[in-house]
Scaffold this active site. Structure first.
Site, PDB file in Angstrom:
ATOM      1  N   ASP A  36       0.857  -1.181   0.000  1.00  0.00           N
ATOM      2  CA  ASP A  36       0.000   0.000   0.000  1.00  0.00           C
ATOM      3  C   ASP A  36       0.892   1.228   0.000  1.00  0.00           C
ATOM      4  O   ASP A  36       2.103   1.119   0.035  1.00  0.00           O
ATOM      5  CB  ASP A  36      -0.851   0.023   1.274  1.00  0.00           C
ATOM      6  CG  ASP A  36      -1.769  -1.166   1.362  1.00  0.00           C
ATOM      7  OD1 ASP A  36      -2.348  -1.541   0.333  1.00  0.00           O
ATOM      8  OD2 ASP A  36      -1.885  -1.735   2.460  1.00  0.00           O
TER       9      ASP A  36
ATOM     10  N   MET B  81      -8.449   6.719  11.557  1.00  0.00           N
ATOM     11  CA  MET B  81      -9.274   7.134  10.416  1.00  0.00           C
ATOM     12  C   MET B  81     -10.383   8.099  10.857  1.00  0.00           C
ATOM     13  O   MET B  81     -11.479   8.075  10.293  1.00  0.00           O
ATOM     14  CB  MET B  81      -9.929   5.902   9.745  1.00  0.00           C
ATOM     15  CG  MET B  81      -8.936   4.859   9.314  1.00  0.00           C
ATOM     16  SD  MET B  81      -9.720   3.384   8.625  1.00  0.00           S
ATOM     17  CE  MET B  81     -10.319   2.586  10.085  1.00  0.00           C
TER      18      MET B  81
ATOM     19  N   LYS C  27      -3.853   3.601  -2.478  1.00  0.00           N
ATOM     20  CA  LYS C  27      -4.633   4.703  -3.026  1.00  0.00           C
ATOM     21  C   LYS C  27      -3.721   5.874  -3.349  1.00  0.00           C
ATOM     22  O   LYS C  27      -2.849   6.220  -2.569  1.00  0.00           O
ATOM     23  CB  LYS C  27      -5.657   5.180  -1.995  1.00  0.00           C
ATOM     24  CG  LYS C  27      -6.699   4.151  -1.687  1.00  0.00           C
ATOM     25  CD  LYS C  27      -7.619   4.665  -0.591  1.00  0.00           C
ATOM     26  CE  LYS C  27      -8.492   3.532  -0.110  1.00  0.00           C
ATOM     27  NZ  LYS C  27      -8.497   3.348   1.307  1.00  0.00           N
TER      28      LYS C  27
HETATM   29  N1  SAH Z   1      -3.145  -1.114  10.086  1.00  0.00           N
HETATM   30  C1  SAH Z   1      -2.857   0.259  10.403  1.00  0.00           C
HETATM   31  C2  SAH Z   1      -4.093   1.123  10.396  1.00  0.00           C
HETATM   32  C3  SAH Z   1      -4.771   1.223   9.063  1.00  0.00           C
HETATM   33  S1  SAH Z   1      -6.142   2.304   9.076  1.00  0.00           S
HETATM   34  C4  SAH Z   1      -2.146   0.328  11.736  1.00  0.00           C
HETATM   35  O1  SAH Z   1      -2.090  -0.664  12.458  1.00  0.00           O
HETATM   36  O2  SAH Z   1      -1.589   1.376  12.057  1.00  0.00           O
HETATM   37  C5  SAH Z   1      -5.405   3.831   8.586  1.00  0.00           C
HETATM   38  C6  SAH Z   1      -5.356   4.786   9.749  1.00  0.00           C
HETATM   39  O3  SAH Z   1      -4.263   4.503  10.585  1.00  0.00           O
HETATM   40  C7  SAH Z   1      -5.193   6.233   9.377  1.00  0.00           C
HETATM   41  O4  SAH Z   1      -6.411   6.827   9.040  1.00  0.00           O
HETATM   42  C8  SAH Z   1      -4.645   6.818  10.659  1.00  0.00           C
HETATM   43  O5  SAH Z   1      -5.661   7.028  11.599  1.00  0.00           O
HETATM   44  C9  SAH Z   1      -3.796   5.690  11.158  1.00  0.00           C
HETATM   45  N2  SAH Z   1      -2.384   5.838  10.805  1.00  0.00           N
HETATM   46  C10 SAH Z   1      -1.636   5.026  10.059  1.00  0.00           C
HETATM   47  N3  SAH Z   1      -0.354   5.447  10.007  1.00  0.00           N
HETATM   48  C11 SAH Z   1      -0.304   6.558  10.751  1.00  0.00           C
HETATM   49  C12 SAH Z   1       0.733   7.457  11.118  1.00  0.00           C
HETATM   50  N4  SAH Z   1       1.995   7.293  10.699  1.00  0.00           N
HETATM   51  N5  SAH Z   1       0.424   8.493  11.918  1.00  0.00           N
HETATM   52  C13 SAH Z   1      -0.820   8.683  12.369  1.00  0.00           C
HETATM   53  N6  SAH Z   1      -1.836   7.867  12.050  1.00  0.00           N
HETATM   54  C14 SAH Z   1      -1.590   6.812  11.270  1.00  0.00           C
END
Ligand code: SAH
Length: 502
Positions: A37, A174, A59
């Site tokens: 991704d 999110m 995306k």
């Molecule tokens: N599997 C991922 C989450 C996927 S959903 C995990 O465990 O982190 C995607 C969401 O994750 C984003 O909308 C945001 O809320 C969060 N996210 C992912 N990477 C991030 C980052 N570096 N900083 C802040 N939020 C993050």
């Protein structure tokens, strides 16, 4: 390998490449296909073998990307080709990552798989913002909630009455698009408007931004500070605690973009990271070995004609010795031949092959090398120069002018990975420093920069090594730069440290 291949669902961690697990790294280093991704760090993709197929399924801005079904199909298809596949997903694969759906698709086909967890942004963002998700006497639990799901009345899907009553730390992922809705619902069901809230965007990367406030103030703070997704919203008393690292390093808080070939940029990133800087690897250059080996073959066959071999870069040394190894050429052939290098990095690389450089100029420029070497040479000496296609003309011009016989062989070129370049420049932020180690690096970077990006970079100090690099910067109208005293990674780090200390 089994006919059905093998799929590893690997958690990439939240962004900082050093937060990848050792197990995840091992699988990346040996995979044949990586399906990924949009990741916070390109560095992870640089870990896969050169011949690995890289498939992007994330995306892009203004494009919703592939459907989950299509992604599942791609994973299944690659596995059924008998491939060793890594499905690389941000954070942890099972935390709102739809990893479960991918596993079900694999189960259906009887494809073997393994899930390698990752550090989720839910916890990492809190930690990097100095917030303990649980703390004795403050928070006995933490709850990770998807903040984007809405039902058909455009209401948040979860039961906020229940959420508002929880005493633990609430962590929303999110949720940025619904921040005010989330805040209002929590207050409506009785959460105190003075409850501490923190919003952390781009956590663990050079772009990390944190704002803290309360349920009452956070929306305003987020908009004033222009905090954008991806971000984690942390609600609860724990969000009011301050547990940021006390050992901060001399470059703490500095954002540094690093360019160059992968090897150099990787080394530089690690060194700067050790000093506490947030480093982003902007490298989009790669080393391509020359296809035509006829000249090199000829020179090696007639090595007796030469008395000196000159190396001007680490890459040159590595590619030269790789060629020798591949062609079973014994190092004893070099008996009686002297080596000259420019820069301590090149000298150290040569040393790894068991050769101590006989000459290295005090100033790390190819002009100094050419002049110094010409002074040393005697009647009958002849120089072999295996180096990059676009190497500096200084060296050969000076040797020519001083009537030194030499043979120059172009053994590699530095190429620009256009796709990566696009990814890198679309995410530029206000870096404190950007580093350049070669003229081709400068050219690759500035050649296609839009006006907008140039404006962003106005606040950025440019740091470089080598006179040729400086000259190229001037060609692009860059007047304000720092040049490292020493032609090496250490020299670059030193010059940033001394500038930051001012
Ligand atoms: N599997 C991922 C989450 C996927 S959903 C995990 O465990 O982190 C995607 C969401 O994750 C984003 O909308 C945001 O809320 C969060 N996210 C992912 N990477 C991030 C980052 N570096 N900083 C802040 N939020 C993050």
């Amino acid at each position: 390998m089994d006919k059905k291949g093998m799929v590893y669902l690997v958690g990439a961690g939240p962004g900082d490449p050093e937060l990848l697990t050792i197990k995840g790294k091992a699988r990346l280093k040996e995979c044949e296909v990586v399906i990924y991704d949009r990741l916070a760090s390109d560095y992870l993709l640089d870990l896969v073998p050169g011949e690995c197929e890289k498939i992007y399924v994330g995306k892009e801005v203004g494009n919703h990307g592939l459907s989950q079904e299509t992604i599942n199909e791609i994973i299944v298809k690659k596995a059924l080709e008998g491939k060793r596949v890594v499905r690389l997903k941000g954070g942890d694969p099972f935390v709102f990552g739809r990893g479960g759906e991918e596993v079900l698709a694999l189960q259906k086909e009887g494809i073997p798989y393994q899930v390698i967890p990752g550090i989720t942004s839910a916890i990492a963002a809190a930690a990097y913002a100095g917030i303990p998700v649980t703390h004795r006497g403050v928070s006995r639990s933490f709850h990770v909630i998807a903040g984007h799901t809405k039902d058909w009345d455009n209401q948040l899907a979860d039961n906020y009455e229940t959420l508002a009553r929880l005493e633990g730390t609430l962590i929303f992922l999110m949720g940025m698009g619904n921040l005010s809705l989330i805040v209002n619902e929590l207050c409506r069901y009785g959460k105190d408007v003075n409850t501490p809230v923190a919003v952390v965007s781009n956590a663990t990367t050079a772009r990390q931004k944190t704002v803290k406030g309360t349920l009452g103030t956070i929306c305003g703070a987020v908009s004033v500070n222009n905090i954008k997704a991806p971000a984690v919203i942390i609600v609860g008393e724990a969000a009011g605690l301050e547990m940021e690292n006390t050992i901060k390093g001399r470059l703490y808080g500095k954002r540094i973009g690093v360019t160059g070939t992968e090897k150099l940029a990787g080394k530089l990133s690690r060194r700067l990271g050790e000093h506490g800087a947030y480093v982003e690897n902007l490298s989009f250059l790669y080393v391509k070995e020359a296809d035509n080996r006829v000249e090199l073959e000829h020179a090696i066959t007639n090595l007796k004609e030469y008395t000196w071999v000159v190396f001007t870069s680490t890459n040159g040394v590595d590619i030269f010795f790789k060629y020798l190894k591949e062609n079973h050429i014994d190092y004893r052939k070099f008996c009686g031949i002297s080596f000259a290098v420019v820069g301590s990095g090149t000298r150290d690389t040569l040393l790894r092959y068991g050769f101590i450089a006989d000459y290295m100029p005090e100033t790390y420029t190819t002009a100094a090398l050419a002049n110094g070497l010409a002074n040393l040479l005697k009647e009958g000496d002849k120089v072999l120069i295996p180096r990059a296609l676009k190497g500096s003309g200084d060296l050969t011009d000076i040797l020519d002018a001083r009537s030194v016989p030499f043979t120059e062989i172009k053994i590699y070129t530095i190429e620009i990975d256009a796709e990566k370049y696009k990814r890198v420049t679309s995410g530029l932020v206000d870096y404190d420093y950007i580093t350049f180690a070669s003229a081709s690096g400068v050219e690759g970077f500035y050649e296609n920069l839009g006006e907008e990006i140039r404006t962003i970079l106005k606040k950025t100090r440019i740091v470089c090594i080598g006179d040729v690099t400086v000259k190229k910067l001037k060609d692009y109208g860059i007047r304000d730069y720092i040049t490292a005293g020493e032609y090496s990674v250490a020299g670059l780090v030193e010059s940033i440290l001394s500038d930051a200390g001012k």
